[in-house]
Enzyme design. Structure first.
Site, PDB file in Angstrom:
ATOM      1  N   ASN A 172       3.323  19.472   0.942  1.00 51.09           N
ATOM      2  CA  ASN A 172       2.169  19.888   0.141  1.00 51.09           C
ATOM      3  C   ASN A 172       1.548  21.203   0.593  1.00 51.09           C
ATOM      4  O   ASN A 172       0.869  21.861  -0.183  1.00 51.09           O
ATOM      5  CB  ASN A 172       1.103  18.788   0.096  1.00 51.09           C
ATOM      6  CG  ASN A 172       0.763  18.247   1.457  1.00 51.09           C
ATOM      7  OD1 ASN A 172       1.638  17.807   2.187  1.00 51.09           O
ATOM      8  ND2 ASN A 172      -0.494  18.311   1.819  1.00 51.09           N
ATOM      9  N   HIS A 193      -2.685  13.038 -10.524  1.00 50.37           N
ATOM     10  CA  HIS A 193      -3.482  14.261 -10.663  1.00 50.37           C
ATOM     11  C   HIS A 193      -2.788  15.538 -10.206  1.00 50.37           C
ATOM     12  O   HIS A 193      -3.355  16.629 -10.315  1.00 50.37           O
ATOM     13  CB  HIS A 193      -4.850  14.098  -9.974  1.00 50.37           C
ATOM     14  CG  HIS A 193      -4.826  14.098  -8.472  1.00 50.37           C
ATOM     15  ND1 HIS A 193      -5.265  15.157  -7.739  1.00 50.37           N
ATOM     16  CD2 HIS A 193      -4.440  13.162  -7.591  1.00 50.37           C
ATOM     17  CE1 HIS A 193      -5.163  14.859  -6.447  1.00 50.37           C
ATOM     18  NE2 HIS A 193      -4.662  13.653  -6.338  1.00 50.37           N
ATOM     19  N   THR A 207      -7.752  -4.878 -10.904  1.00 52.11           N
ATOM     20  CA  THR A 207      -7.665  -4.565 -12.335  1.00 52.11           C
ATOM     21  C   THR A 207      -6.979  -3.214 -12.566  1.00 52.11           C
ATOM     22  O   THR A 207      -7.275  -2.244 -11.869  1.00 52.11           O
ATOM     23  CB  THR A 207      -9.078  -4.561 -12.956  1.00 52.11           C
ATOM     24  OG1 THR A 207      -9.647  -5.855 -12.726  1.00 52.11           O
ATOM     25  CG2 THR A 207      -9.046  -4.277 -14.443  1.00 52.11           C
ATOM     26  N   SER A 241       1.783  10.659  -7.805  1.00 52.80           N
ATOM     27  CA  SER A 241       0.345  10.650  -8.086  1.00 52.80           C
ATOM     28  C   SER A 241       0.074  11.329  -9.433  1.00 52.80           C
ATOM     29  O   SER A 241       0.724  12.328  -9.761  1.00 52.80           O
ATOM     30  CB  SER A 241      -0.362  11.416  -6.970  1.00 52.80           C
ATOM     31  OG  SER A 241      -1.730  11.538  -7.245  1.00 52.80           O
ATOM     32  N   CYS A 286      -7.195  17.398   1.374  1.00 52.09           N
ATOM     33  CA  CYS A 286      -7.637  16.155   2.017  1.00 52.09           C
ATOM     34  C   CYS A 286      -8.128  16.399   3.435  1.00 52.09           C
ATOM     35  O   CYS A 286      -8.825  15.584   4.001  1.00 52.09           O
ATOM     36  CB  CYS A 286      -6.503  15.142   2.066  1.00 52.09           C
ATOM     37  SG  CYS A 286      -5.787  14.849   0.459  1.00 52.09           S
ATOM     38  N   GLN A 297       4.447  16.045  -4.616  1.00 50.52           N
ATOM     39  CA  GLN A 297       4.472  17.465  -4.975  1.00 50.52           C
ATOM     40  C   GLN A 297       5.798  17.866  -5.615  1.00 50.52           C
ATOM     41  O   GLN A 297       6.001  19.033  -5.930  1.00 50.52           O
ATOM     42  CB  GLN A 297       4.225  18.332  -3.725  1.00 50.52           C
ATOM     43  CG  GLN A 297       2.883  18.104  -3.049  1.00 50.52           C
ATOM     44  CD  GLN A 297       1.708  18.739  -3.800  1.00 50.52           C
ATOM     45  OE1 GLN A 297       1.899  19.537  -4.742  1.00 50.52           O
ATOM     46  NE2 GLN A 297       0.489  18.398  -3.417  1.00 50.52           N
TER      47      GLN A 297
HETATM   48  N1  PMP Z   1       1.108  13.067  -0.540  1.00 47.63           N
HETATM   49  C1  PMP Z   1       1.139  14.369  -0.816  1.00 47.63           C
HETATM   50  C2  PMP Z   1       2.358  15.157  -0.505  1.00 47.63           C
HETATM   51  C3  PMP Z   1       0.023  14.982  -1.398  1.00 47.63           C
HETATM   52  O1  PMP Z   1       0.056  16.289  -1.678  1.00 47.63           O
HETATM   53  C4  PMP Z   1      -1.122  14.204  -1.684  1.00 47.63           C
HETATM   54  C5  PMP Z   1      -2.353  14.836  -2.289  1.00 47.63           C
HETATM   55  N2  PMP Z   1      -2.862  15.893  -1.520  1.00 47.63           N
HETATM   56  C6  PMP Z   1      -1.090  12.836  -1.381  1.00 47.63           C
HETATM   57  C7  PMP Z   1       0.047  12.309  -0.817  1.00 47.63           C
HETATM   58  C8  PMP Z   1      -2.256  11.952  -1.699  1.00 47.63           C
HETATM   59  O2  PMP Z   1      -2.309  11.752  -3.065  1.00 47.63           O
HETATM   60  P1  PMP Z   1      -3.555  11.056  -3.807  1.00 47.63           P
HETATM   61  O3  PMP Z   1      -4.591  12.130  -3.924  1.00 47.63           O
HETATM   62  O4  PMP Z   1      -3.019  10.643  -5.123  1.00 47.63           O
HETATM   63  O5  PMP Z   1      -3.969   9.914  -2.979  1.00 47.63           O
END
Ligand code: PMP
Length: 420
Positions: free
Chosen positions: A161, A231, A267, A229, A356, A209
């Site tokens: 990422n 988003h 849910t 994921s 994150c 990614q």
């Molecule tokens: N794994 C990778 C490689 C990511 O880039 C991310 C998001 N930064 C995540 C896991 C976590 O994903 P989510 O935001 O859906 O929890």
């Protein structure tokens, strides 16, 4: 004062929801609001949407719909993959007293690394963290060397990422398959160096990614578990999926209702699931392929321009084995945080690395894993392009970047002079 236009170059952190996706989601907030687990028609309507979404995701991954578990995002998917595999292993009588071994890399997302580190600290597992070298790539020989008789899981991300490097997932999958055949032959001829009771080593990849740009056919990749994921792919936040190959030894980790065939209680996030499936469907369209080509061209233009026009600038990680939307630079004698703040003031949204961990002042664990020094890892910048990125935006971003790097260098030079 003229309003500064805003340029978004942080698509690895998150993406805007595609208008087509948004239109699909809307009714599931209002008139189609049922709980899929309810037996009445409202519930059935919602369950039909979840079922259809499952088929769409399965079609993309080339797996069976029953092999898809919807989650709240890749963080949960990765936790489920690791903790669920461990829990299933520990539940077997013959494994009592054996500490299992997990192989992962030094530069996984924190949701994988922290999970492994926590379980390791608790004495539940032993872990090998593979090196990734200056090019940001895992070596097959290292994976092979790390395999042990008590290895239960190998978890290697598909695309990193922060630096966008693409890992040799197909080759690792093949290596593990060969390791199993050798083991089976050895077991049959009673010359096994492995514990005879041991089940298959599961192979997990965090494809969060990768989904936008790379083939995620789980059979070609030879993976047993794959996380994604919503988003990061122009779908909504708070939704994800875990592919679990049929009959894999893995158990639920969250207790509660019977949703997702007992693998994930709670849910369903129906609008999220519908939106993620539609976003995945869009990826397969020919329009999206053309877009990805444009993104690659723009990204190459960006890298060339930065390295040419900004002195003492470097690209982190391999150029060839890299996601088409990722550029990650470091600039000698420049602090990444200062760079990000200054860029933002000029309307350019970028990041030093993972969103994150942006609250942390520690240097990026990814860049340290490449062998960079602390001060080098602090001076980095991630620019990630997306569907809406234009050449004008890249031109503007580089112009501003050049100005800011030079200003920050001058300031740090002046400060150093003061102290002399
Ligand atoms: N794994 C990778 C490689 C990511 O880039 C991310 C998001 N930064 C995540 C896991 C976590 O994903 P989510 O935001 O859906 O929890």
């Amino acid at each position: 004062m003229p309003k500064i236009k805003r340029i978004y170059l942080d698509h690895a952190a998150t993406t805007p929801v595609d208008p087509v996706v948004f239109a699909k989601i809307r009714p599931y907030f209002s008139e189609k609001f049922g709980n899929p687990m309810s037996v009445h028609s409202f519930g059935q309507e919602a369950m039909a949407a979840v079922d259809q979404a499952r088929v769409q995701v399965a079609y993309f991954l080339r797996c069976q719909p029953k092999e898809i578990v919807f989650t709240s995002g890749a963080t949960e998917s990765n936790n489920l993959a690791i903790r669920g595999t461990l829990k299933a292993y520990q539940a077997k009588k013959e494994n009592q007293g054996v500490i299992p071994h997990i192989i992962t890399t030094q530069f996984e997302h924190h949701c994988v690394l922290n999970t492994c580190q926590e379980l390791e600290k608790e004495g539940q597992i032993e872990v090998t963290y593979l090196s990734v070298y200056a090019d940001g790539l895992v070596r097959l020989a290292d994976v092979k060397r790390a395999l042990k008789s008590n290895t239960i899981l190998v978890s290697v991300m598909y695309v990193n990422n922060e630096i966008g490097t693409v890992q040799p997932i197909v080759e690792i999958g093949q290596l593990l398959r060969e390791a199993h055949s050798v083991e089976r032959i050895a077991r049959n001829s009673k010359r096994s160096t492995f514990r005879d009771t041991r089940s298959k080593i599961l192979f997990h990849t965090d494809a969060t990614q990768a989904v936008n740009y790379f083939d995620c056919d789980v059979n070609k990749l030879d993976v047993d578990l794959l996380s994604l994921s919503g988003h990061k792919i122009y779908g909504p936040k708070g939704v994800g999926a875990l592919f679990i190959r049929d009959k894999s030894a893995i158990t639920h980790v969250q207790s509660g209702g019977d949703q997702e065939a007992g693998m994930r209680a709670g849910t369903h996030n129906v609008p999220g699931i519908v939106g993620m499936a539609e976003a995945i469907r869009q990826i397969k369209s020919s329009k999206s392929k053309v877009k990805n080509n444009e993104i690659l061209k723009l990204r190459n233009y960006l890298i060339k321009k930065v390295l040419k026009e900004i002195p003492k600038s470097h690209l982190n990680g391999s150029l060839d084995q890299r996601s088409p939307n990722n550029a990650n630079f470091r600039f000698d004698d420049v602090e990444g945080e200062g760079l990000i703040l200054s860029l933002d003031m000029e309307g350019v949204a970028a990041s030093t690395g993972s969103a994150c961990s942006s609250g942390s002042l520690d240097p990026s664990h990814v860049l340290l894993a490449l062998g960079l020094k602390h001060e080098q890892a602090h001076g980095s910048l991630r620019l990630t392009l997306g569907k809406s990125t234009t050449k004008q935006e890249i031109e503007y971003a580089v112009k501003i970047l050049k100005k800011i790097v030079s200003r920050l260098r001058k300031i740090s030079g002046d400060v150093l002079k003061e102290f002399k």
